[in-house]
Write a protein that holds these residues in place. Structure first.
Motif, PDB file in Angstrom:
ATOM      1  N   ILE A 229       3.176  -5.222  10.135  1.00 55.83           N
ATOM      2  CA  ILE A 229       4.632  -5.032  10.161  1.00 55.83           C
ATOM      3  C   ILE A 229       5.100  -4.770   8.732  1.00 55.83           C
ATOM      4  CG2 ILE A 229       6.861  -6.105  10.674  1.00 55.83           C
ATOM      5  CD1 ILE A 229       5.348  -7.823  12.773  1.00 55.83           C
ATOM      6  N   PRO A 230       5.743  -3.632   8.468  1.00 54.34           N
ATOM      7  CA  PRO A 230       6.170  -3.327   7.099  1.00 54.34           C
ATOM      8  C   PRO A 230       7.260  -4.280   6.596  1.00 54.34           C
ATOM      9  CG  PRO A 230       6.873  -1.604   8.634  1.00 54.34           C
ATOM     10  CD  PRO A 230       6.081  -2.581   9.419  1.00 54.34           C
ATOM     11  N   LEU A 231       7.161  -4.580   5.301  1.00 55.28           N
ATOM     12  CA  LEU A 231       8.149  -5.407   4.596  1.00 55.28           C
ATOM     13  C   LEU A 231       8.365  -4.807   3.224  1.00 55.28           C
ATOM     14  CD1 LEU A 231       6.785  -9.067   4.925  1.00 55.28           C
ATOM     15  CD2 LEU A 231       8.846  -8.197   6.001  1.00 55.28           C
ATOM     16  N   LEU A 232       9.582  -4.903   2.720  1.00 53.21           N
ATOM     17  CA  LEU A 232       9.859  -4.482   1.352  1.00 53.21           C
ATOM     18  C   LEU A 232      11.122  -5.187   0.880  1.00 53.21           C
ATOM     19  CD1 LEU A 232       9.062  -2.687  -1.053  1.00 53.21           C
ATOM     20  CD2 LEU A 232      10.474  -0.880  -0.050  1.00 53.21           C
TER      21      LEU A 232
ATOM     22  N   CYS B 119       5.726  -6.203  -0.887  1.00 54.63           N
ATOM     23  CA  CYS B 119       5.586  -5.001  -0.052  1.00 54.63           C
ATOM     24  C   CYS B 119       4.396  -5.145   0.885  1.00 54.63           C
ATOM     25  CB  CYS B 119       5.375  -3.765  -0.928  1.00 54.63           C
ATOM     26  SG  CYS B 119       5.026  -2.265   0.032  1.00 54.63           S
ATOM     27  N   ASN B 120       4.647  -4.882   2.142  1.00 53.18           N
ATOM     28  CA  ASN B 120       3.609  -4.723   3.150  1.00 53.18           C
ATOM     29  C   ASN B 120       3.846  -3.335   3.740  1.00 53.18           C
ATOM     30  OD1 ASN B 120       2.156  -4.635   5.595  1.00 53.18           O
ATOM     31  ND2 ASN B 120       2.334  -6.835   5.898  1.00 53.18           N
TER      32      ASN B 120
ATOM     33  N   VAL C 274       8.262   2.726  -2.164  1.00 54.06           N
ATOM     34  CA  VAL C 274       8.902   3.388  -1.032  1.00 54.06           C
ATOM     35  C   VAL C 274       8.018   3.208   0.203  1.00 54.06           C
ATOM     36  CG1 VAL C 274       9.774   5.576  -0.124  1.00 54.06           C
ATOM     37  CG2 VAL C 274       9.912   5.108  -2.585  1.00 54.06           C
ATOM     38  N   LEU C 275       8.607   2.696   1.280  1.00 56.09           N
ATOM     39  CA  LEU C 275       7.911   2.664   2.557  1.00 56.09           C
ATOM     40  C   LEU C 275       8.053   4.032   3.205  1.00 56.09           C
ATOM     41  CD1 LEU C 275       9.028  -0.763   4.090  1.00 56.09           C
ATOM     42  CD2 LEU C 275       6.818  -0.206   3.065  1.00 56.09           C
TER      43      LEU C 275
END
Length: 189
Positions: free
Chosen positions: A137-140, A150-151, A175-176
């Motif tokens: 799961i993306p994180l920022l 950042c994931n 940047v995601l």
């Protein structure tokens, strides 16, 4: 230094190829691989285009440009297939630019996320960056102590309603991006 950040490929050659196409398309000179490279794990379904042997061959073409760490689904036997080291649980990269706080240099701590995580950070200072995967799961975001987290999410098996994705670090921002390189969230460092 401009780095493409990816995690949780899980042996998907199809998705690895998409992520690697972003290296040149986005002008990256380094590739951070945050673990779970070849094996899909006992809890996950087979990802699309599952072909660990081809995944290894694709990544090996970028070996001189890869900094990697081991994930919970990676094993010593995987290292036999890879031309870059990934047996350590973490890696520490030093970017010699000046960070937003005026301090010379920034540390980037790479971890899969199963040992060190956003909830259990290693010792880092304001302006440093913690990079992890594992949750798919993306994180920022920036923590109150000034550490950026950042994931990039998962290249092959996104979870939590997210899309397959990557991230890009250029010394000034993270940047995601979706797997086709389209940015959707940015954090200025």
């Amino acid at each position: 230094m401009k780095c493409l950040i990816c995690s949780d490929i899980h042996g998907s050659a199809e998705r690895a190829e998409q992520a690697l196409a972003c290296v040149s398309a986005l002008g990256c000179d380094t590739l951070f691989v945050l673990g779970d490279v070849l094996y899909h794990g006992p809890r996950n379904p087979l990802p699309p285009g599952h072909d660990p042997k081809r995944t290894a061959a694709l990544l090996n073409e970028y070996a001189p440009h890869i900094i990697a760490c081991r994930g919970n689904c990676d094993a010593e036997v995987d290292q036999v297939m890879l031309s870059f080291p990934m047996l350590c649980d973490s890696a520490l990269v030093f970017d010699s630019g000046v960070n937003a706080g005026g301090r010379a240099g920034r540390r980037l701590f790479l971890s899969h996320g199963h040992i060190w995580s956003p909830e259990k950070l290693p010792p880092l200072a304001s302006g440093d960056v913690f990079l992890c995967g594992h949750t798919h799961i993306p994180l920022l975001y920036r923590r109150e102590d000034g550490v950026a987290v950042c994931n990039p999410g998962s290249v092959s098996l996104p979870k939590g309603g997210s899309e397959a994705g990557i991230a890009v670090y250029d010394g000034e921002r993270i940047v995601l991006c979706t797997l086709d390189g389209k940015p959707y969230k940015e954090l200025v460092l």
